[in-house]
Design an enzyme around this catalytic site. Structure first.
Site, PDB file in Angstrom:
ATOM      1  CG  HIS A   1      94.235  46.401  40.360  1.00 31.96           C
ATOM      2  ND1 HIS A   1      92.927  46.298  40.780  1.00 31.96           N
ATOM      3  CD2 HIS A   1      95.055  45.964  41.433  1.00 31.96           C
ATOM      4  CE1 HIS A   1      92.872  45.795  41.843  1.00 31.96           C
ATOM      5  NE2 HIS A   1      94.160  45.870  42.490  1.00 31.96           N
TER       6      HIS A   1
ATOM      7  N   GLY B   1      96.623  46.000  49.436  1.00 30.07           N
ATOM      8  CA  GLY B   1      95.596  47.182  49.430  1.00 30.07           C
ATOM      9  C   GLY B   1      95.052  47.759  50.732  1.00 30.07           C
ATOM     10  N   GLY B   2      93.917  47.378  51.229  1.00 32.43           N
ATOM     11  CA  GLY B   2      93.450  48.063  52.467  1.00 32.43           C
ATOM     12  C   GLY B   2      94.442  48.189  53.583  1.00 32.43           C
TER      13      GLY B   2
ATOM     14  N   GLY C   1      90.185  42.853  48.811  1.00 32.29           N
ATOM     15  CA  GLY C   1      89.160  43.536  49.396  1.00 32.29           C
ATOM     16  C   GLY C   1      88.217  42.860  50.184  1.00 32.29           C
TER      17      GLY C   1
ATOM     18  CD1 TRP D   1      98.936  53.221  49.628  1.00 34.49           C
ATOM     19  CD2 TRP D   1      99.222  55.476  49.542  1.00 34.49           C
ATOM     20  NE1 TRP D   1     100.206  53.667  50.543  1.00 34.49           N
ATOM     21  CE2 TRP D   1     100.478  55.105  50.267  1.00 34.49           C
ATOM     22  CE3 TRP D   1      99.077  56.798  49.233  1.00 34.49           C
ATOM     23  CZ2 TRP D   1     101.282  55.817  50.643  1.00 34.49           C
ATOM     24  CZ3 TRP D   1     100.071  57.765  49.793  1.00 34.49           C
ATOM     25  CH2 TRP D   1     101.082  57.211  50.480  1.00 34.49           C
TER      26      TRP D   1
END
Ligand code: PGA
Length: 264
Positions: free
Chosen positions: A105, A242-243, A181, A14
């Protein structure tokens, strides 16, 4: 050893999104959606990685409702508890029934100056407290131009894994920095090529049994539209999302990738 079955892992990172109240609503929606879909968590493991401030709330919800969603953290301190303002020790995470923790990360490597030594120390701290580090590796666009697709990821993996105890459990996430992203995911073929190289690296460091057992995830602009292509690859065992993990319905569709794989 050829009989090794790697249970796919779909992990939602998240990042710095969703406060603890939003987190509860999100996990409830996700679990309802997966329940409606009769999702079998033993077939495809599901993990969420909320911000630190949400962990206790999500843990309480998972325990109260007996949900099989696994809990992950996004970072940890490489150190034991002590005078380290702002840091979070591995053993605090373990007490919250956190199973996984992301290390390395690119947003930590690049935004917080974490080098391979720090990533390795964090992975060791995680393992020492019984957590499973999700070791993220991957190249920037410039590094890809200069060294090709796999070289940086392999060097980062070797640095992190070399110092772990022989029986350590860990997960590898190949996340090309340029794909994170950006909406421009790697191709499934490219992800497979690097995942294969990472598995071979584990074989040379740790032997065949470990290389067959370790799960290699792909991360970088994964959506419900492209997940099936990655999971069709023989060396890709899941995704770090992620997103697209911020929308419970979309994340639920990603978790159910098998429906797309068999349909495709
Ligand atoms: P993304 O992020 O899915 O938004 O590209 C992946 C990640 O950084 O783990």
């Amino acid at each position: 050893m050829s009989a090794t079955v790697r249970v796919p892992l779909i992990a939602g990172n998240w990042k710095m999104h969703l406060d603890h109240l939003q987190a509860i609503a999100h996990v409830q929606k996700l679990s309802w959606s997966l329940k409606d879909a009769k999702h079998d968590y033993a077939e495809v493991e599901v993990a969420v990685f909320p911000p630190f401030t949400d962990l206790r709330s999500v843990q309480t919800l998972l325990a109260a409702d007996k949900l099989a969603v696994r809990l992950g953290a996004q970072d940890l301190s490489p150190h034991a508890p002590g005078a380290l303002t702002g840091d979070i020790a591995a053993e605090f995470l373990a007490k919250l029934e956190v199973r996984y923790v992301i290390v390395g990360h690119s947003e930590r490597r690049n935004g917080h100056g974490e080098d391979d030594g720090t990533v390795a120390a964090k992975a060791r701290a995680a393992v020492a407290s019984g957590l499973v580090p999700v070791i993220c590796v991957g190249e920037t666009a410039a590094e890809r131009e200069e060294h090709g697709g796999a070289a940086i990821a392999l060097a980062q993996l070797e640095a992190a894994v070399a110092s772990l105890p022989a029986d350590a459990e860990y997960v590898i996430a190949y996340e090309p920095v340029w794909a994170i992203g950006s909406g421009a995911a790697a191709t499934p073929d490219d992800a497979q090529t690097v995942a294969r190289a990472l598995r071979e690296c584990v074989e040379s460091l740790r032997g065949e049994a470990d290389s067959l057992a370790v799960r290699v995830l792909y991360g970088g602009s994964v959506t419900s539209q492209n997940i099936a292509g990655f999971l069709r690859q023989p060396d890709v065992d899941g995704a770090l999302v992620g997103g697209a993990s911020l929308d419970p319905d979309e994340f639920s569709r990603i978790v159910q990738f098998r429906k797309h794989v068999t349909a495709g």
